[in-house]
Design a protein around this motif. Sequence first.
Motif, short mmCIF file in Angstrom:
data_model
loop_
_atom_site.label_atom_id
_atom_site.label_comp_id
_atom_site.label_asym_id
_atom_site.label_seq_id
_atom_site.Cartn_x
_atom_site.Cartn_y
_atom_site.Cartn_z
N GLY A 21 0.91 -1.03 -0.10
CA GLY A 21 -0.27 0.16 -0.13
C GLY A 21 0.68 1.76 0.05
N ILE A 22 2.52 0.71 -0.03
CA ILE A 22 3.26 2.19 -0.27
C ILE A 22 3.43 2.52 -1.38
CG2 ILE A 22 5.38 2.95 0.40
CD1 ILE A 22 4.97 1.67 2.91
N GLU A 24 2.61 5.90 -2.97
CA GLU A 24 3.93 7.04 -3.25
C GLU A 24 4.42 7.35 -2.03
OE1 GLU A 24 3.72 9.66 -5.22
OE2 GLU A 24 3.08 8.69 -7.23
N PHE A 25 5.60 8.09 -2.14
CA PHE A 25 6.09 8.33 -1.01
C PHE A 25 5.69 9.18 0.05
CE2 PHE A 25 10.66 6.54 -2.46
CZ PHE A 25 9.95 5.15 -1.85
N GLN A 29 9.19 10.78 3.31
CA GLN A 29 10.32 10.57 2.92
C GLN A 29 10.78 10.80 1.16
OE1 GLN A 29 6.76 7.26 2.55
NE2 GLN A 29 7.57 6.57 4.25
N THR A 49 4.81 11.12 15.30
CA THR A 49 5.07 10.67 15.19
C THR A 49 3.56 9.34 13.64
OG1 THR A 49 4.32 11.11 17.32
CG2 THR A 49 3.56 8.57 16.69
N ALA A 50 4.18 8.82 13.29
CA ALA A 50 2.66 7.67 12.46
C ALA A 50 3.27 8.69 11.07
CB ALA A 50 2.03 7.74 12.75
N SER A 51 4.29 9.30 10.60
CA SER A 51 4.24 9.51 9.64
C SER A 51 5.44 8.91 8.50
CB SER A 51 4.09 11.42 9.30
OG SER A 51 5.34 11.47 10.38
N GLY A 52 5.79 7.82 9.04
CA GLY A 52 7.09 6.56 7.97
C GLY A 52 8.20 7.27 8.84
N LYS A 53 8.41 6.91 9.52
CA LYS A 53 10.19 7.23 10.06
C LYS A 53 10.25 6.23 9.44
CE LYS A 53 9.66 9.31 13.88
NZ LYS A 53 8.61 9.75 13.79
N THR A 54 9.72 4.85 9.65
CA THR A 54 10.99 3.39 9.43
C THR A 54 11.07 3.55 8.43
OG1 THR A 54 8.53 2.42 11.50
CG2 THR A 54 9.72 1.39 10.50
N LEU A 55 9.74 4.02 7.23
CA LEU A 55 10.15 3.64 5.77
C LEU A 55 11.17 4.08 5.33
CD1 LEU A 55 9.41 1.57 3.30
CD2 LEU A 55 8.13 4.16 2.67
N ASN A 352 3.26 0.59 16.03
CA ASN A 352 1.94 1.98 15.20
C ASN A 352 0.72 1.62 15.18
OD1 ASN A 352 0.77 3.16 13.33
ND2 ASN A 352 0.53 1.47 11.60
N ARG A 387 -0.57 9.83 17.71
CA ARG A 387 -1.31 8.12 17.73
C ARG A 387 -3.06 8.82 17.06
NH1 ARG A 387 2.07 4.74 16.62
NH2 ARG A 387 4.42 5.39 17.31
P1 ADP Z 1 6.39 6.53 12.62
O1 ADP Z 1 8.21 5.53 12.90
O2 ADP Z 1 6.66 7.43 11.99
O3 ADP Z 1 5.50 6.63 14.58
P2 ADP Z 1 5.80 4.86 11.45
O4 ADP Z 1 7.10 4.64 10.13
O5 ADP Z 1 5.15 3.56 11.80
O6 ADP Z 1 5.13 6.06 11.33
O7 ADP Z 1 4.40 4.92 9.71
C1 ADP Z 1 2.76 5.04 10.15
C2 ADP Z 1 1.71 3.75 9.45
O8 ADP Z 1 2.32 4.35 7.91
C3 ADP Z 1 2.87 2.34 9.49
O9 ADP Z 1 1.56 2.07 8.88
C4 ADP Z 1 3.19 2.60 7.84
O10 ADP Z 1 3.51 1.45 6.95
C5 ADP Z 1 2.03 3.89 6.88
N1 ADP Z 1 3.48 4.24 6.23
C6 ADP Z 1 4.01 4.83 6.10
N2 ADP Z 1 4.61 5.02 4.37
C7 ADP Z 1 4.47 5.08 3.97
C8 ADP Z 1 3.48 5.27 2.66
N3 ADP Z 1 4.18 5.50 1.65
N4 ADP Z 1 2.23 4.80 1.89
C9 ADP Z 1 1.05 4.27 3.19
N5 ADP Z 1 1.19 4.07 3.58
C10 ADP Z 1 3.09 4.81 4.73
#
Ligand code: ADP
Length: 806
Positions: A21-22, A24-25, A29, A49-55, A352, A387
């Motif tokens: 489901g990713i 678009e970045f 990102q 928080t929750a804005s995709g840092k792990t990716l 998450n 969150r």
């Molecule tokens: P953070 O580490 O910033 O708190 P996460 O990395 O846990 O946030 O990301 C939160 C959620 O967003 C995860 O479920 C992840 O799969 C989802 N996510 C991250 N990047 C994208 C993206 N580009 N498009 C859709 N979903 C994404």
Amino acid sequence: MRPSDLSTLPDGVPEALEAEGIEEFYPPQADAVEKGVADGASVVASVPTASGKTLIAELAMLSAVQRGGKALYIVPLRALASEKKTEFERWEEFGIDVGVSTGNYQSDGEWLASRDIIVATSEKVDSLVRNGAPWVNDLTCVVADEVHLVDDSGRGPTLEVTLAKLRRINRDLQVVALSATVGNADEVADWLDAELVESDWRPIDLKMGVHYGNAINFDDGSQREVPVGKGQKQTAALVADALDEEIDGQRGSSLVFVNSRRNAEGAAKRLADVTADRLDPDERAALEELAQDIRDVSDTDTSDDLADCVRKGAAFHHAGLASEHRSLVEDAFRDRLVKCICATPTLAAGVNTPARRVVVRDWKRYDGEFGGMQPLDTLEVHQMMGRAGRPGLDPYGEAVLLARDRDTMDELFERYVWAEPEDVRSKLAAEPALRTHVLATVASGFATTREGLLEFLDRTLYASQTGDDARLAEVTDRVLEYLVVNDFLEREDGTLTATGIGHTVSRLYLDPMSAAEIVDGLREGIDSGGADAVTANRRSRPAEDGEVADDAAEIPEDAADAGFVTGSDLVADGDTDDTDGDADGADGSASADSDDPTITPLGLYHLVARTPDMYQLYLKSGDRETYEEQFYAREDEFLGHAPSEFEDVAWEDWLAALKTARLLEDWASELDEDVITERYGVGPGDIRGKVDTAEWLLGAAEQLANELDLDVVLDVREAKKRVEYGVGEELLDLAGVRGVGRKRARRLFEAGIETRAELREADKSVVLGALRGREKTAENVLQAVGRQDPSMDGVEKDATASAAAT
Ligand code: ADP
């Protein structure tokens, strides 16, 4: 920009990301990619928080591995290590090997060398560097998760120094630091020579507000009526209101943050009545099943309490839960089956688990350092609030604080809603932090002179942030003096070297001050006991290098993790009866030295409870008198010099250590867990935490005594084994058998089986009776002591033994 636009990732990964489901970045990102995060550039990402840092981290690590490198992901809490590992394991099908470093040092050295991505806490990484784990030299990419925690005075310095060491080992190291939004991310980026990605962007809108009276007042000026019924609590009204509102067929779930484990459990119990009224029959059935799964995880009160809440649609969550419990709850919450989670702040930093509504019920918590209830940092509350909002499910997220009067509402708006998060400030230039890190830096060869040391410290955030070399130099000089005076370091013609003891202390991961206190206490105990002081010791063989290293890896991260939860929040429930005993357990030496009148387990427990590595129990009102009395009753047993009653602070500390020591003594006298929890006002996890820390410190004391030829090694070992197994002296041999534990050892003993040797020869029906007819357990236990034919087929339970056992 999308994953398939990247050419740096292993084959198949971009497609897998898009399948997740990713497509678009997210903007932060894309920014990180443009700044080179997939091409080896160092990046600090300070985003909500929750804005995709792990990716962002994954793009860096996977690209690094694709280029032939090796990556390390540093987490702040042990509870997060296995979660991150599981998350990264989905890359194994693309040839990426993932490992988590929790076991002992030697095995890490061997098998982690073959992993591409390694997950570990900063304390663990520090310990591995101190012990010279060879694969550390191969790292090309290091991720520091939650890097804003360098601000934490307890654990921040370790992360700071560890990053400095890793960057010294590989000067081209790519560092990716993930941070909550903080006031001064630019300073963190300067320190790490990294590009800065800074953004307020969120995947879903967040409305922040304060509930006061009968409405939530939001930051955008809007209001939402949420009346509070008579006798109802605000939290209950808010949870009910979210659930009653359907948007696109979705009812809203809530995440409630409270300040302690106990409060999380209490609130979940109450809120379960709110959610229970709002379940349909299918949900009820599914929740019953989930409750059963939860009970199946372990046979503890916590397990039962959690299951009772879950069947009604609510749950509590804190790091003291078993990890299986945590993941069952998290998954069910994500699947929208569990409607409300009451959590301690660890959850905010961790996994998450988005909810439509976040309620920050407690914005103060007990602060051991300053005393009393202190408000949480803005940064931390922002992380909890972040969150709120489930992307794709909710139109927006709502984060709500609670006020009972107008002044508090105004204060909450000022403090948390309108406020910018704090700056992160290095806490390195403090003596306790530098004491341990200066010793380790010299002992592991990163510096050999005072100037080299200062040059090394110049690479820390502290130096880059303050530009104040004088203060760092001043504290460093004081610390060097301390380390030299206490024989941990030697200084000759300007060259610094660690002594044998200094090396040991560094590898054992002890605060040098703990080591000094222990050594002084043991020496004093020997002197006053008139025992043959400092004679040749009785160890049968010299300690090999590996032994020290092995033990070094056994640091209970309880002490280190004690940051914003209690240490025991990180230890699983203390159901110790069924835990496997260490097969190499007691060796019969236990009572050999016990005729020495002065060295008792209580004295040793008190000694280690006094060190800065042990978080002592607090004295509650009335405790002072109780423990003063006990102090005078057992005055002979204490090792070292007691302060006078007029030295107020020192005397309080001494008594608090005594309270802690008494808990350990009760545990080692086989007192039931519930009696102990009642007597000391603690949870089972707290007992576990104290026990683990005591075991580690006594293990360290044993090694120090050994190395200094102090004639107390056997006393220390016995005290350690007793606390490890939670048993009296006479059970040490049995309790060490794998699968036995304290309660079973006692039952076997009462059935007349007193040693391993007797167990090996014992009548099977007696064994089976003592083990309450559990055939499988009996077989395992007999096998563990080397019985030739352990099978219980056709064995009758012995009636007298089972009577004795009940
Ligand atoms: P953070 O580490 O910033 O708190 P996460 O990395 O846990 O946030 O990301 C939160 C959620 O967003 C995860 O479920 C992840 O799969 C989802 N996510 C991250 N990047 C994208 C993206 N580009 N498009 C859709 N979903 C994404």
